[in-house]
Design a protein around this motif. Sequence first.
Motif, PDB file in Angstrom:
ATOM      1  N   SER A  79       0.840  -1.209   0.000  1.00 28.03           N
ATOM      2  CA  SER A  79       0.000   0.000   0.000  1.00 28.03           C
ATOM      3  C   SER A  79       0.870   1.252   0.000  1.00 28.03           C
ATOM      4  O   SER A  79       0.557   2.249  -0.671  1.00 28.03           O
ATOM      5  CB  SER A  79      -0.915   0.000   1.223  1.00 28.03           C
ATOM      6  OG  SER A  79      -1.791  -1.095   1.187  1.00 28.03           O
ATOM      7  N   ARG A  82       2.178   1.780  -3.518  1.00 30.21           N
ATOM      8  CA  ARG A  82       1.133   2.274  -4.417  1.00 30.21           C
ATOM      9  C   ARG A  82       0.836   3.753  -4.161  1.00 30.21           C
ATOM     10  O   ARG A  82       0.605   4.517  -5.095  1.00 30.21           O
ATOM     11  CB  ARG A  82      -0.134   1.429  -4.268  1.00 30.21           C
ATOM     12  CG  ARG A  82       0.044   0.003  -4.760  1.00 30.21           C
ATOM     13  CD  ARG A  82      -1.291  -0.755  -4.764  1.00 30.21           C
ATOM     14  NE  ARG A  82      -1.092  -2.161  -5.060  1.00 30.21           N
ATOM     15  CZ  ARG A  82      -0.913  -2.673  -6.273  1.00 30.21           C
ATOM     16  NH1 ARG A  82      -0.918  -1.857  -7.321  1.00 30.21           N
ATOM     17  NH2 ARG A  82      -0.741  -3.972  -6.455  1.00 30.21           N
ATOM     18  N   ARG A  86       1.325   7.006  -7.036  1.00 33.74           N
ATOM     19  CA  ARG A  86       0.259   7.889  -7.536  1.00 33.74           C
ATOM     20  C   ARG A  86       0.788   9.238  -8.000  1.00 33.74           C
ATOM     21  O   ARG A  86       0.235   9.852  -8.912  1.00 33.74           O
ATOM     22  CB  ARG A  86      -0.806   8.091  -6.451  1.00 33.74           C
ATOM     23  CG  ARG A  86      -1.611   6.836  -6.151  1.00 33.74           C
ATOM     24  CD  ARG A  86      -2.788   7.121  -5.235  1.00 33.74           C
ATOM     25  NE  ARG A  86      -3.397   5.882  -4.783  1.00 33.74           N
ATOM     26  CZ  ARG A  86      -3.369   5.423  -3.533  1.00 33.74           C
ATOM     27  NH1 ARG A  86      -2.767   6.139  -2.581  1.00 33.74           N
ATOM     28  NH2 ARG A  86      -3.950   4.282  -3.219  1.00 33.74           N
ATOM     29  N   ALA A 244      -0.260   2.274  -9.873  1.00 31.33           N
ATOM     30  CA  ALA A 244      -0.710   2.486  -8.499  1.00 31.33           C
ATOM     31  C   ALA A 244      -1.975   1.708  -8.156  1.00 31.33           C
ATOM     32  O   ALA A 244      -2.187   1.353  -6.993  1.00 31.33           O
ATOM     33  CB  ALA A 244      -0.933   3.981  -8.240  1.00 31.33           C
ATOM     34  N   THR A 245      -2.824   1.448  -9.130  1.00 33.27           N
ATOM     35  CA  THR A 245      -4.061   0.718  -8.858  1.00 33.27           C
ATOM     36  C   THR A 245      -3.804  -0.777  -8.920  1.00 33.27           C
ATOM     37  O   THR A 245      -3.069  -1.237  -9.807  1.00 33.27           O
ATOM     38  CB  THR A 245      -5.155   1.097  -9.866  1.00 33.27           C
ATOM     39  OG1 THR A 245      -4.682   0.824 -11.184  1.00 33.27           O
ATOM     40  CG2 THR A 245      -5.479   2.579  -9.748  1.00 33.27           C
TER      41      THR A 245
END
Length: 249
Positions: A79, A82, A86, A244-245
């Motif tokens: 996380s 990610r 972004r 990022a997703t």
Amino acid sequence: MSLRIVQLDDDPESPFPSIAHALAEPDGLLAFGGDLSPIRLLNAYRHGIFPWFSEDEPPLWWSPSQRAVFRTERIRLSSRRRRALRTSTLVVRADTCFRTVIEACAHLPRPSQGGGTWITGAIVEAYVQLHRLGHAHSIEVFDGNALVGGLYGLAIGRMFCGESMFSAQSGASTIALAALAQRLHAWGWPLIDAQVPNDHTRMLGVETWPRTAYLQALESLLGSEGLAGNWAQCFGEIPAASLATPSAA
């Protein structure tokens, strides 16, 4: 050594011994000698074998009993990673500076190997030649015009056999891997061979397969049409922020 494993002869087209003869200790050592010609190297990878040796050794050929494999749809990014992606301005390309990537991998400090490297000058030249022939590829992470990370490996059928990666900026090699996985998955390539697992690849979701399972998967992917030639155009440019997703990698 010669009493336990096969010494390869000078004919680059001579076959490798059966994988069944690979040693249990050291795990996977199968043969020694021979050369690093494109014919021999491609034959090795098609049979689940790869070279790994130091500067003062003859070529050593391996097929370990346990194989590290990534599924291209399952690269695991934390996380925290990610969130950082972004707002990243890094971009990923392929095959624009292969020699620079492999030389950066060769010069990466490796404390676990006493500071040395298995990417010798002979290895560099052999894989540069494979790149010129359209078999070896580099995945490159750029910050503006500066190369800050990447990886290289071979495409065999629809299997990508990863060799090494480097980061000159934190997390850049992970970005290269995630971008490669995204592109391969879109092409219908399901697997990336990572050879031997380590702590870093385990964090990224690598699986450990028995040699027999890996060889079965490899055989099925060798029967599919691959993608020879330079990948610069077909790979295109992938913004790191697009990774990022979770669905992107």
